[in-house]
Design an enzyme around this catalytic site. Structure first.
Site, short mmCIF file in Angstrom:
data_model
loop_
_atom_site.label_atom_id
_atom_site.label_comp_id
_atom_site.label_asym_id
_atom_site.label_seq_id
_atom_site.Cartn_x
_atom_site.Cartn_y
_atom_site.Cartn_z
N ASP A 116 15.86 9.38 8.73
CA ASP A 116 16.66 8.51 9.21
C ASP A 116 15.90 7.50 9.99
OD1 ASP A 116 18.69 6.91 10.38
OD2 ASP A 116 20.26 8.37 10.63
N SER A 197 16.45 -11.63 2.94
CA SER A 197 18.05 -12.44 2.71
C SER A 197 18.10 -13.64 3.05
CB SER A 197 18.87 -11.22 3.70
OG SER A 197 20.12 -12.06 3.78
N TYR A 210 21.26 -8.99 12.39
CA TYR A 210 20.85 -8.80 10.97
C TYR A 210 20.03 -10.13 10.68
CZ TYR A 210 20.96 -8.10 6.05
OH TYR A 210 20.67 -8.15 4.63
N LYS A 214 15.98 -10.54 9.45
CA LYS A 214 15.55 -10.97 8.27
C LYS A 214 14.62 -12.14 8.47
CE LYS A 214 17.21 -7.55 5.66
NZ LYS A 214 16.40 -6.82 4.77
N1 LIG Z 1 23.33 -6.27 -1.26
C1 LIG Z 1 22.95 -7.53 -0.93
O1 LIG Z 1 23.89 -8.66 -1.27
C2 LIG Z 1 21.81 -8.09 0.02
C3 LIG Z 1 21.75 -9.44 0.33
C4 LIG Z 1 20.39 -10.04 0.75
C5 LIG Z 1 19.59 -8.86 1.18
N2 LIG Z 1 19.85 -7.51 0.83
C6 LIG Z 1 18.67 -6.54 1.18
O2 LIG Z 1 18.53 -5.78 0.07
C7 LIG Z 1 18.05 -4.19 0.78
C8 LIG Z 1 18.81 -3.41 0.21
O3 LIG Z 1 19.98 -3.45 0.45
P1 LIG Z 1 21.14 -2.88 -0.59
O4 LIG Z 1 22.17 -3.88 -0.66
O5 LIG Z 1 20.55 -2.18 -1.66
O6 LIG Z 1 21.96 -1.60 0.19
P2 LIG Z 1 22.75 -0.16 -0.09
O7 LIG Z 1 22.85 -0.17 -1.62
O8 LIG Z 1 23.65 0.11 0.94
O9 LIG Z 1 21.35 0.83 -0.04
C9 LIG Z 1 20.66 0.86 1.27
C10 LIG Z 1 19.57 2.05 0.90
O10 LIG Z 1 19.18 2.45 2.35
C11 LIG Z 1 19.19 3.66 2.77
N3 LIG Z 1 19.39 3.79 4.22
C12 LIG Z 1 20.50 3.12 4.78
N4 LIG Z 1 20.18 3.54 6.06
C13 LIG Z 1 18.99 4.17 6.14
C14 LIG Z 1 18.55 4.75 7.36
N5 LIG Z 1 18.95 4.55 8.81
N6 LIG Z 1 17.46 5.57 7.21
C15 LIG Z 1 16.99 5.79 5.94
N7 LIG Z 1 17.24 5.26 4.93
C16 LIG Z 1 18.59 4.27 5.07
C17 LIG Z 1 20.33 4.13 1.98
O11 LIG Z 1 20.24 5.74 1.56
P3 LIG Z 1 20.82 6.92 2.32
O12 LIG Z 1 22.48 6.23 2.80
O13 LIG Z 1 20.68 7.91 1.62
O14 LIG Z 1 20.06 6.78 3.51
C18 LIG Z 1 19.99 3.40 0.63
O15 LIG Z 1 19.25 4.11 -0.38
C19 LIG Z 1 18.41 -4.52 2.33
O16 LIG Z 1 17.07 -4.65 2.98
C20 LIG Z 1 19.19 -5.62 2.34
O17 LIG Z 1 19.02 -6.32 3.51
C21 LIG Z 1 20.75 -7.09 0.17
#
Ligand SMILES: NC(=O)c1ccc[n+]([C@@H]2O[C@H](COP(=O)([O-])OP(=O)(O)OC[C@H]3O[C@@H](n4cnc5c(N)ncnc54)[C@H](OP(=O)(O)O)[C@@H]3O)[C@@H](O)[C@H]2O)c1
Length: 335
Positions: A116, A197, A210, A214
């Site tokens: 974590d 982001s 956040y 970024k």
């Molecule tokens: N989705 C969007 O619209 C969007 C837009 C702009 C940027 N992003 C960026 O894309 C990236 C991925 O986002 P996502 O949307 O794919 O998120 P997501 O589906 O919520 O996945 C997050 C991942 O991170 C792990 N995680 C979360 N907190 C953690 C912690 N404290 N320690 C270790 N692992 C952790 C989660 O797994 P566990 O719960 O098993 O730990 C999961 O594998 C991020 O950097 C986000 O800022 C996303």
């Protein structure tokens, strides 16, 4: 005398109109060229081959936040490209399932490490260092991040959430990269993708910590990218708009909001191509609809316009999120 003044006025007016016409024509030319360059980047210009970073040679890709969303998709697509995969996130069971699936589907090796990032535990980083020292790492995907639960004014945000965002999005990013870089430097090649982001580009009120994390990622990527370019290491801040995921809380895809699969596919097929983010050094934005939005944002109104728009949007989301919380609390009480 009065006829002389009016002649002069006419001359000055004509010069002013001419100057405006020249400035207008230049602006339109520059914007048109930048739009053509965007189309060229998105539809014609090839990205760097993943083979440059060790695909198919036994090299490893390390992915943080690999058990869901964008990170999980990077794991699958990099395994399909024949990288061995080291998966990192909190939930060991999810990581183990993905690891088994990847090994059987793509005949590559994989390892998992459950941690974590919010804990900032020195032991976790030491353990990772030990694992990574024995691997030839070609790719690092800095994907893990955490966000505010709902849009919240900074003054009302909990210390815990502020701490978690800084620990995961900034400290974790730096510590993982510091562990992996020596492995890349020793082989004179590497690819570091930092999943950024739009909220790092446009300051986002109510998601201030956040958003700033970024922006940190974007600035740090540019500085690091310049330091490492001559060493054969490519650093790219991938400027992401919305993608369907648990974090975005968006469940259905649209033209503007893809599932992780097509999103990651476009990123991996266009390494080194800036696309819509060409004005931010070492950043890229190559998913077409995201790139068009990026182009519109940077070629139309001022930054303060977009910040104001973000403020109104986040205020609206906050109102709805608070109402939802109230409904859920009432439902829980009624049970
Ligand atoms: N989705 C969007 O619209 C969007 C837009 C702009 C940027 N992003 C960026 O894309 C990236 C991925 O986002 P996502 O949307 O794919 O998120 P997501 O589906 O919520 O996945 C997050 C991942 O991170 C792990 N995680 C979360 N907190 C953690 C912690 N404290 N320690 C270790 N692992 C952790 C989660 O797994 P566990 O719960 O098993 O730990 C999961 O594998 C991020 O950097 C986000 O800022 C996303």
């Amino acid at each position: 005398m009065s006829s002389f003044s009016s002649d002069k006025f006419v001359q000055i007016s004509q010069a002013g109109v001419f100057l405006l016409a020249v400035v207008g024509a230049l602006t339109i030319t520059v914007k048109t060229l930048s739009f053509w360059k965007l189309l060229f980047d998105l539809y014609i210009r090839p990205g760097k081959s993943l083979k440059k970073f060790g695909a198919g040679t036994g090299a490893w890709a390390v992915i943080t936040g690999a058990s869901d969303g964008i990170g999980k998709e990077f794991a699958y697509q990099l395994a399909a490209a024949k990288f061995n995969i080291l998966l990192i996130s909190r939930t060991a069971s999810k990581l183990q399932d993905i690891s088994n699936d990847i090994e059987s589907k793509y005949q590559v090796e994989s390892k998992i490490y459950a941690m974590d990032f919010t804990n900032g535990d020195k032991k976790d980083y030491e353990n990772l260092k030990e694992i990574i020292e024995r691997l030839d790492v070609g790719v690092l995907i800095n994907n893990v991040a955490t966000n505010h639960e709902i849009p919240t004014p900074f003054i009302l945000e909990s210390d815990e959430i502020i701490h978690n965002i800084v620990e995961v999005n900034i400290s974790g990013l730096l510590r993982i990269t510091k562990i992996i870089l020596p492995r890349m430097l020793s082989s004179n090649r590497g690819l570091i993708i930092n999943v950024g982001s739009f909220s790092g580009m446009i300051p986002t009120p109510y998601l201030s910590v956040y958003s700033a994390s970024k922006a940190f990622m974007s600035t740090w990527s540019a500085a690091l990218g310049a330091e490492l370019k001559s060493k054969g290491i490519v650093v790219e801040n991938v400027n992401t708009y919305f993608v369907v995921s648990a974090m975005s809380k968006i469940r259905r895809s649209s033209w503007l909001i893809p599932y992780p699969n097509p999103y990651v596919r476009s990123v991996l097929s266009k390494i080194g191509v800036p696309g819509g983010a060409s004005y931010i050094p070492y950043s890229s934005n190559v998913y077409p609809s995201h790139a068009f939005i990026n182009w519109i944002i940077t070629n139309t109104f001022s930054w303060s316009f977009w910040v104001k728009k973000g403020l109104a949007q986040q205020e609206n989301i906050r109102k709805r999120a608070l109402k939802k919380r109230e409904r859920e609390a009432a439902a829980a009480k009624a049970q």
